[in-house]
Write a protein that holds these residues in place. Structure first.
Motif, PDB file in Angstrom:
ATOM      1  N   ALA A   1      -7.569 -13.349 -13.760  1.00  0.00           N
ATOM      2  CA  ALA A   1      -7.902 -12.255 -13.011  1.00  0.00           C
ATOM      3  C   ALA A   1      -7.349 -10.966 -13.213  1.00  0.00           C
ATOM      4  O   ALA A   1      -7.800  -9.797 -13.032  1.00  0.00           O
ATOM      5  N   ASN A   2      -6.189 -10.766 -13.916  1.00  0.00           N
ATOM      6  CA  ASN A   2      -5.489  -9.540 -13.998  1.00  0.00           C
ATOM      7  C   ASN A   2      -5.568  -9.305 -15.567  1.00  0.00           C
ATOM      8  O   ASN A   2      -4.782  -8.470 -15.929  1.00  0.00           O
ATOM      9  N   MET A   3      -6.358  -9.766 -16.223  1.00  0.00           N
ATOM     10  CA  MET A   3      -6.415  -9.566 -17.889  1.00  0.00           C
ATOM     11  C   MET A   3      -6.840  -8.181 -18.235  1.00  0.00           C
ATOM     12  O   MET A   3      -6.541  -7.589 -19.165  1.00  0.00           O
ATOM     13  N   ASP A   4      -7.540  -7.410 -17.320  1.00  0.00           N
ATOM     14  CA  ASP A   4      -8.023  -6.108 -17.439  1.00  0.00           C
ATOM     15  C   ASP A   4      -6.765  -4.834 -17.519  1.00  0.00           C
ATOM     16  O   ASP A   4      -6.833  -3.858 -17.685  1.00  0.00           O
ATOM     17  N   GLY A   5      -5.896  -5.401 -16.502  1.00  0.00           N
ATOM     18  CA  GLY A   5      -4.870  -4.375 -16.093  1.00  0.00           C
ATOM     19  C   GLY A   5      -3.593  -4.633 -17.029  1.00  0.00           C
ATOM     20  O   GLY A   5      -3.768  -4.965 -18.063  1.00  0.00           O
ATOM     21  N   PRO A   6      -2.655  -3.874 -16.645  1.00  0.00           N
ATOM     22  CA  PRO A   6      -1.352  -3.844 -17.691  1.00  0.00           C
ATOM     23  C   PRO A   6      -0.665  -5.109 -17.602  1.00  0.00           C
ATOM     24  O   PRO A   6      -0.621  -5.724 -16.610  1.00  0.00           O
ATOM     25  N   LEU A   7      -0.091  -5.479 -18.625  1.00  0.00           N
ATOM     26  CA  LEU A   7       0.688  -6.734 -18.917  1.00  0.00           C
ATOM     27  C   LEU A   7       1.966  -6.382 -17.841  1.00  0.00           C
ATOM     28  O   LEU A   7       2.667  -5.220 -17.867  1.00  0.00           O
ATOM     29  N   ARG A   8       2.215  -7.587 -17.171  1.00  0.00           N
ATOM     30  CA  ARG A   8       3.542  -7.271 -16.530  1.00  0.00           C
ATOM     31  C   ARG A   8       3.857  -8.862 -16.221  1.00  0.00           C
ATOM     32  O   ARG A   8       3.349  -9.643 -16.517  1.00  0.00           O
ATOM     33  N   PRO A   9       5.332  -8.728 -15.822  1.00  0.00           N
ATOM     34  CA  PRO A   9       5.863 -10.194 -15.788  1.00  0.00           C
ATOM     35  C   PRO A   9       5.383 -10.795 -14.526  1.00  0.00           C
ATOM     36  O   PRO A   9       4.997 -10.397 -13.638  1.00  0.00           O
ATOM     37  N   ILE A  10       5.331 -12.167 -14.654  1.00  0.00           N
ATOM     38  CA  ILE A  10       5.004 -13.097 -13.572  1.00  0.00           C
ATOM     39  C   ILE A  10       6.278 -13.230 -12.791  1.00  0.00           C
ATOM     40  O   ILE A  10       7.126 -12.902 -13.237  1.00  0.00           O
ATOM     41  N   SER A  11       5.940 -14.084 -11.792  1.00  0.00           N
ATOM     42  CA  SER A  11       7.129 -14.167 -10.933  1.00  0.00           C
ATOM     43  C   SER A  11       8.038 -14.890 -11.357  1.00  0.00           C
ATOM     44  O   SER A  11       7.964 -15.862 -12.495  1.00  0.00           O
ATOM     45  N   THR A  12       9.481 -14.908 -11.000  1.00  0.00           N
ATOM     46  CA  THR A  12      10.527 -15.764 -11.479  1.00  0.00           C
ATOM     47  C   THR A  12      10.395 -16.950 -10.952  1.00  0.00           C
ATOM     48  O   THR A  12       9.657 -17.389 -10.035  1.00  0.00           O
ATOM     49  N   GLU A  13      11.297 -17.995 -11.475  1.00  0.00           N
ATOM     50  CA  GLU A  13      11.187 -19.461 -10.894  1.00  0.00           C
ATOM     51  C   GLU A  13      11.566 -19.484  -9.419  1.00  0.00           C
ATOM     52  O   GLU A  13      10.886 -20.282  -8.683  1.00  0.00           O
ATOM     53  N   GLU A  14      12.549 -18.599  -9.081  1.00  0.00           N
ATOM     54  CA  GLU A  14      12.897 -18.824  -7.665  1.00  0.00           C
ATOM     55  C   GLU A  14      11.758 -18.128  -6.799  1.00  0.00           C
ATOM     56  O   GLU A  14      11.597 -18.692  -5.716  1.00  0.00           O
ATOM     57  N   GLU A  15      11.224 -17.064  -7.316  1.00  0.00           N
ATOM     58  CA  GLU A  15      10.024 -16.677  -6.491  1.00  0.00           C
ATOM     59  C   GLU A  15       9.008 -17.713  -6.352  1.00  0.00           C
ATOM     60  O   GLU A  15       8.399 -17.836  -5.174  1.00  0.00           O
TER      61      GLU A  15
END
Length: 76
Positions: A30-44
């Protein structure tokens, strides 16, 4: 447009890690068109899905193995 929030189904016979993996894949797509960004951490993710660390780790391992993500260790 209403954003649909995907959640795990604890009554499903599908293992939690597979459900988490599929949710994260859907969000990545769903976010392929946006800028690359980290997904959540394991803890999150543990807090978000209210699960232990094991299914989160398995989901992230499979995502990395399949080339959806790469993992980095954050230094605090």
């Amino acid at each position: 447009m209403t954003k649909h929030i995907l959640t795990i189904d604890r009554t499903s016979p599908v293992p939690l890690y597979k459900q988490i993996k599929e949710i994260l894949i859907a969000e990545l797509r769903a976010n392929m068109d946006g800028p690359l960004r980290p997904i959540s951490t394991e803890e999150e993710l543990v807090l978000r899905f209210h699960v232990s660390r094991a299914p989160v780790r398995q989901a992230l391992k499979e995502l990395a193995d399949e080339g959806y993500v790469y993992r980095e260790v954050s230094v605090k």
